[in-house]
Design a protein around this motif. Structure first.
Motif, PDB file in Angstrom:
ATOM      1  N   GLU A 262       0.220   3.310  -2.230  1.00 32.22           N
ATOM      2  CA  GLU A 262       1.134   2.372  -1.570  1.00 32.22           C
ATOM      3  C   GLU A 262       2.589   2.767  -1.811  1.00 32.22           C
ATOM      4  OE1 GLU A 262       0.195  -1.448  -3.048  1.00 32.22           O
ATOM      5  OE2 GLU A 262      -1.717  -1.615  -1.973  1.00 32.22           O
ATOM      6  N   GLU A 263       2.908   3.151  -3.016  1.00 28.79           N
ATOM      7  CA  GLU A 263       4.270   3.572  -3.321  1.00 28.79           C
ATOM      8  C   GLU A 263       4.643   4.816  -2.520  1.00 28.79           C
ATOM      9  OE1 GLU A 263       6.551   2.139  -5.081  1.00 28.79           O
ATOM     10  OE2 GLU A 263       5.298   0.453  -5.722  1.00 28.79           O
ATOM     11  N   LEU A 264       3.681   5.726  -2.375  1.00 27.10           N
ATOM     12  CA  LEU A 264       3.945   6.952  -1.608  1.00 27.10           C
ATOM     13  C   LEU A 264       4.200   6.626  -0.132  1.00 27.10           C
ATOM     14  CD1 LEU A 264       4.108  10.032  -1.603  1.00 27.10           C
ATOM     15  CD2 LEU A 264       1.627  10.075  -1.242  1.00 27.10           C
ATOM     16  N   ILE A 265       3.399   5.721   0.410  1.00 25.63           N
ATOM     17  CA  ILE A 265       3.590   5.325   1.809  1.00 25.63           C
ATOM     18  C   ILE A 265       4.949   4.655   1.989  1.00 25.63           C
ATOM     19  CG2 ILE A 265       2.755   3.772   3.603  1.00 25.63           C
ATOM     20  CD1 ILE A 265      -0.076   4.255   2.515  1.00 25.63           C
ATOM     21  N   LYS A 266       5.308   3.780   1.084  1.00 29.54           N
ATOM     22  CA  LYS A 266       6.602   3.122   1.172  1.00 29.54           C
ATOM     23  C   LYS A 266       7.740   4.127   1.063  1.00 29.54           C
ATOM     24  CE  LYS A 266       5.097  -1.335  -0.732  1.00 29.54           C
ATOM     25  NZ  LYS A 266       5.248  -2.300  -1.853  1.00 29.54           N
ATOM     26  N   ALA A 267       7.581   5.101   0.222  1.00 35.60           N
ATOM     27  CA  ALA A 267       8.619   6.124   0.072  1.00 35.60           C
ATOM     28  C   ALA A 267       8.778   6.930   1.369  1.00 35.60           C
ATOM     29  CB  ALA A 267       8.274   7.041  -1.105  1.00 35.60           C
ATOM     30  N   GLU A 268       7.632   7.268   1.983  1.00 32.11           N
ATOM     31  CA  GLU A 268       7.703   8.021   3.243  1.00 32.11           C
ATOM     32  C   GLU A 268       8.378   7.195   4.333  1.00 32.11           C
ATOM     33  OE1 GLU A 268       3.713   9.123   4.085  1.00 32.11           O
ATOM     34  OE2 GLU A 268       3.684  10.767   2.611  1.00 32.11           O
ATOM     35  N   GLU A 269       8.049   5.884   4.388  1.00 35.81           N
ATOM     36  CA  GLU A 269       8.671   5.027   5.406  1.00 35.81           C
ATOM     37  C   GLU A 269      10.170   4.921   5.182  1.00 35.81           C
ATOM     38  OE1 GLU A 269       6.654   1.345   5.186  1.00 35.81           O
ATOM     39  OE2 GLU A 269       4.854   2.044   6.262  1.00 35.81           O
ATOM     40  N   ARG A 270      10.588   4.793   3.924  1.00 37.91           N
ATOM     41  CA  ARG A 270      12.028   4.730   3.653  1.00 37.91           C
ATOM     42  C   ARG A 270      12.722   6.027   4.057  1.00 37.91           C
ATOM     43  NH1 ARG A 270      10.261   1.990  -1.122  1.00 37.91           N
ATOM     44  NH2 ARG A 270      10.343   3.969  -2.281  1.00 37.91           N
ATOM     45  N   GLU A 271      12.040   7.133   3.827  1.00 42.33           N
ATOM     46  CA  GLU A 271      12.625   8.429   4.186  1.00 42.33           C
ATOM     47  C   GLU A 271      12.772   8.555   5.703  1.00 42.33           C
ATOM     48  OE1 GLU A 271      11.818  13.202   3.412  1.00 42.33           O
ATOM     49  OE2 GLU A 271      10.436  11.667   2.614  1.00 42.33           O
ATOM     50  N   LYS A 272      11.776   8.082   6.483  1.00 44.56           N
ATOM     51  CA  LYS A 272      11.845   8.139   7.947  1.00 44.56           C
ATOM     52  C   LYS A 272      12.974   7.264   8.473  1.00 44.56           C
ATOM     53  CE  LYS A 272       6.931   9.095   8.723  1.00 44.56           C
ATOM     54  NZ  LYS A 272       5.663   8.586   9.308  1.00 44.56           N
ATOM     55  N   GLN A 273      13.107   6.087   7.887  1.00 44.90           N
ATOM     56  CA  GLN A 273      14.160   5.179   8.315  1.00 44.90           C
ATOM     57  C   GLN A 273      15.542   5.761   8.035  1.00 44.90           C
ATOM     58  OE1 GLN A 273      13.395   1.421   6.462  1.00 44.90           O
ATOM     59  NE2 GLN A 273      11.621   0.943   7.774  1.00 44.90           N
ATOM     60  N   SER A 274      15.691   6.403   6.897  1.00 45.61           N
ATOM     61  CA  SER A 274      16.976   6.999   6.567  1.00 45.61           C
ATOM     62  C   SER A 274      17.325   8.129   7.540  1.00 45.61           C
ATOM     63  CB  SER A 274      16.964   7.511   5.150  1.00 45.61           C
ATOM     64  OG  SER A 274      15.985   8.533   5.000  1.00 45.61           O
ATOM     65  N   LYS A 275      16.348   8.892   8.012  1.00 44.19           N
ATOM     66  CA  LYS A 275      16.579   9.967   8.970  1.00 44.19           C
ATOM     67  C   LYS A 275      16.994   9.408  10.325  1.00 44.19           C
ATOM     68  CE  LYS A 275      13.584  13.456   6.876  1.00 44.19           C
ATOM     69  NZ  LYS A 275      12.390  14.288   7.037  1.00 44.19           N
ATOM     70  N   LYS A 276      16.373   8.283  10.758  1.00 41.55           N
ATOM     71  CA  LYS A 276      16.723   7.680  12.028  1.00 41.55           C
ATOM     72  C   LYS A 276      18.176   7.214  12.031  1.00 41.55           C
ATOM     73  CE  LYS A 276      12.092   6.073  13.275  1.00 41.55           C
ATOM     74  NZ  LYS A 276      11.239   4.901  13.528  1.00 41.55           N
ATOM     75  N   ILE A 277      18.606   6.669  10.915  1.00 46.80           N
ATOM     76  CA  ILE A 277      19.983   6.183  10.823  1.00 46.80           C
ATOM     77  C   ILE A 277      20.962   7.338  10.974  1.00 46.80           C
ATOM     78  CG2 ILE A 277      21.665   5.095   9.303  1.00 46.80           C
ATOM     79  CD1 ILE A 277      19.364   3.431   8.167  1.00 46.80           C
TER      80      ILE A 277
END
Length: 278
Positions: A262-277
């Motif tokens: 779960e932590e890994l998935i959350k980390a990946e989602e945060r990374e994707k969101q940061s790239k979109k910004i």
């Protein structure tokens, strides 16, 4: 001032009278001083009163007596503290219980010293007083065995210690009182045995010792069984706890893995969101 030397007719010479005279005078004075000290010592040694020797001896003797008594007191306290309750014996409660049973049997018509004829106990003693009283006396005798064997075991050692003055008077008297108590109990049991069954006094203590040994062994076997059962129960509990721990550890690892995922998935989602910004 330098004094002149005088030449004698034989060729010798004398210095002035002062040097020679001074040396001689000093030597004479030294001799007189040493002689005076020796005479003073002689007078002191000759003049010492014998009473002083007596007083000195009395003081030394008193000191030795005091030290001896102090040491003896310490030894007595040591022996009194050692095994202080060793001979503080009491008769078992079965003694009073026996006399209670005896009084009830006498009130009900039982006669001391009259045993029912062999094979006719039921008809001659229909209420069973003889059997009940015999059982009560045997129970009393068996309960006496520990204190009897205790005194028998300690007797030789205590007599040896007393003969060598290695035990206190208080401890010796305590032993004598305990020995008298036990000896009187042995005699009373024998007398009661003959009242119940003439001649029983010759074998009652031997029988009681045999019964006591049997009961002691039975108790030991029962305790061994209890300990063995407790050991087996503990082994089973240990196995159950080990299995439970194994299951709990597996669950804990599974939960830890899920949490890490779960932590890994959350980390990946945060990374994707940061790239979109960006």
């Amino acid at each position: 001032m330098v004094e002149e030397a005088t030449i004698n007719p034989d060729g010798t010479q004398d210095m002035g009278g002062g040097a020679g005279a001074g040396f001689d005078a000093g030597a004479d004075a030294g001799n007189e001083s040493m002689g005076g000290e020796e005479s003073i010592l002689e007078e002191v040694s000759k003049g010492l009163d014998p009473v002083y020797y007596l007083i000195f001896g009395v003081v030394i003797f008193g000191l030795l007596v005091y030290l001896f008594r102090s040491k003896k007191s310490e030894v007595d306290e040591f022996f009194e503290e050692m095994d202080g309750d060793k001979f503080n014996l009491k008769l078992p409660s079965q003694v009073d219980e026996y006399y209670d049973v005896k009084d009830k049997c006498i009130d009900a018509g039982w006669e001391p010293g009259v045993a029912p004829p062999p094979g006719k106990q039921n008809t001659a003693d229909p209420k069973g007083h003889h059997r009940v009283l015999a059982q009560a006396l045997m129970k009393r005798c068996i309960s006496d065995i520990p204190i009897v064997t205790h005194i028998q075991k300690e007797s030789a050692g205590m007599n040896k210690l007393y003969s060598q003055s290695m035990c206190s008077v208080k401890q010796w008297r305590s032993y004598q009182a305990a020995e008298a108590l036990v000896s009187n109990e042995v005699d009373e049991v024998r007398a009661e045995a003959d009242e119940i069954e003439p001649g029983w006094s010759q074998v009652i203590w031997k029988q009681a010792m045999q019964y006591h040994t049997m009961l002691k062994k039975k108790h030991s076997d029962e305790m061994q069984q209890v300990m063995s059962a407790a050991t087996k129960r503990k082994e089973i509990e240990d196995k159950v706890n080990a299995a439970k721990k194994k299951v709990d550890d597996a669950k804990a690892k599974e939960l830890a893995a899920e949490k890490a995922a779960e932590e890994l998935i959350k980390a990946e989602e945060r990374e994707k969101q940061s790239k979109k910004i960006i």
